[in-house]
Design a protein around this motif. Structure first.
Motif, short mmCIF file in Angstrom:
data_model
loop_
_atom_site.label_atom_id
_atom_site.label_comp_id
_atom_site.label_asym_id
_atom_site.label_seq_id
_atom_site.Cartn_x
_atom_site.Cartn_y
_atom_site.Cartn_z
N VAL A 107 0.81 -1.21 0.00
CA VAL A 107 0.00 0.00 0.00
C VAL A 107 0.85 1.27 0.00
CG1 VAL A 107 -1.52 1.34 1.48
CG2 VAL A 107 -2.05 -1.04 0.97
N MET A 108 1.98 1.19 0.68
CA MET A 108 2.86 2.36 0.79
C MET A 108 3.29 2.92 -0.56
SD MET A 108 5.16 0.89 3.92
CE MET A 108 6.63 1.85 3.61
N PHE A 109 3.40 2.02 -1.53
CA PHE A 109 3.91 2.45 -2.83
C PHE A 109 2.84 2.46 -3.91
CE2 PHE A 109 7.57 1.09 -0.42
CZ PHE A 109 8.45 2.13 -0.65
N GLN A 110 1.59 2.65 -3.46
CA GLN A 110 0.50 2.84 -4.43
C GLN A 110 -0.28 4.10 -4.06
OE1 GLN A 110 -0.99 -1.60 -4.56
NE2 GLN A 110 -1.39 -0.60 -6.51
N PRO A 111 0.31 5.26 -4.37
CA PRO A 111 -0.25 6.54 -3.95
C PRO A 111 -1.70 6.73 -4.38
CG PRO A 111 1.84 6.83 -5.11
CD PRO A 111 1.45 5.40 -5.27
N ARG A 112 -2.08 6.09 -5.47
CA ARG A 112 -3.44 6.26 -5.96
C ARG A 112 -4.48 5.67 -5.02
NH1 ARG A 112 -2.93 8.05 -11.44
NH2 ARG A 112 -1.24 6.92 -12.41
N LEU A 113 -4.06 4.76 -4.18
CA LEU A 113 -4.99 4.16 -3.23
C LEU A 113 -5.18 5.03 -2.01
CD1 LEU A 113 -3.81 0.42 -3.26
CD2 LEU A 113 -5.69 1.45 -4.55
#
Lengths: 193, 193
Positions: free
Chosen positions: B109-115
DNA sequence: CAAGTATCTTGTCAATGAAAAGTTTGCTCC
DNA sequence: GGAGCAAACTTTTCATTGACAAGATACTTG
């Protein structure tokens, strides 16, 4: 009259090229808003067809993304094959990053098996071809009992691409930096051989 | 009677520790089925509360994931600080991979800014602390006009972790391999200095 | 203990993915 | 050339979901 309209995709009942269109629209939709916000219905609207049209072609949402990932693996294999084998590892690494930045939606989906029908036949076939094309440069330049160096090389370029795509690393000139970054690894490995 | 029930979380109206519980359940739910299949309602059921309880604590789904990412950055910072600074870059790289494999849901999750609500205050604060903790080892061992080496080191461990988590690289003994993989880079860079 | 606030619930709404059933088109074979 | 058939697409329907509004309950503070 009818024969004239037959090839007018905007009028005919049959789209004629819907599958390809849907894949392209999916890629651009994901590039804009991310996979999470991808909607089959919105996609259908975007392509000018009805709700169920995408489902017909891809079965379900996972099927759509599976097709996109398959296309991605094909393009990656093509990109890696396009690099002159004598060009060296760095060029191949740069080509990998180049692909990821050029096809961000494909790249993203390719490495999220949970979004896909991971055991799909065409997917695994394309993936295997891509893996083969990837390991060519590594295997020929330095073969050994273990492929730790290959994993390291792959990790480096994959990580760089991922970090740039996620916004964690700002790409002033991503490909230039990729070249330098890859250089650190290869240069070091060459000396320590 | 009522006073006896007051501290029985299974009976009381107020859960007492719901926020923490929800975060933990979210992490394990994502680890099982991936972010895409995460459902607020299923999560609520899992925690034994009603539909709207998670929304109250996190605002919306993105808020929930933002909180998870924030927790992730905090844990990463902690993990990086825990490594003896004299331990060298390799140990720090291994710690990074170790964190990613121990907290896969957070890491993802940390590297999926769109979420996420990417501009959230606590998120950006925790992220900045984590970045600082990350760059300590790199900056002290080799400072220079550009941080290309730092980007390379980060790319390497991040890529390895990502590839293992996505199933692209099979982790016989991931941490041993991580150590070797990182060694390729550092060793080379040391010699070429 | 009274008022107020934090925490949680119930009920509702539009959007979504998926499936079923129907419609149109193009193709094939006689 | 037309009858049958399969492929391509549509319409309708249903359960699930995220989000919100309004209400109920517990805690807390003066």
């Amino acid at each position: 009259m009818k024969s004239l309209l037959r090839y007018d995709r905007t009028v005919t009942y049959h789209h004629g090229d819907l599958r390809r269109t849907l894949l392209a629209e999916t890629a651009s939709a994901i590039a804009e808003d991310g996979v999470a916000k991808l909607s089959m219905r919105a996609l259908a609207k975007r392509a000018g067809v009805s709700n169920a049209a995408p489902t017909y072609h891809f079965g379900d949402k996972s099927g759509l993304l599976t097709a996109l990932a398959t296309e991605g693996y094909d393009r990656l294999a093509e990109a890696m094959s396009g690099v002159d084998e004598s060009g060296g590892l760095i060029d191949r690494g740069v080509a990998y990053v180049e692909f990821a930045l050029a096809c961000p939606s494909h790249f993203t989906v390719m490495f999220q098996p949970r979004l896909l029908h991971d055991d799909d036949g065409e997917l695994t076939a394309s993936r295997q071809r891509a893996w083969a094309a990837l390991s060519v440069g590594v295997a020929t330049t330095r073969s050994g009992p273990d492929s730790d160096f290959g994993v390291a090389a792959w990790s480096l370029v994959h990580g760089y691409a991922t970090l740039v795509l996620s916004g964690a690393v700002e790409p002033e000139d991503a490909l230039r930096q990729a070249r330098i970054v890859a250089g650190h690894l290869v240069e070091g490995a060459d000396r320590s051989r």
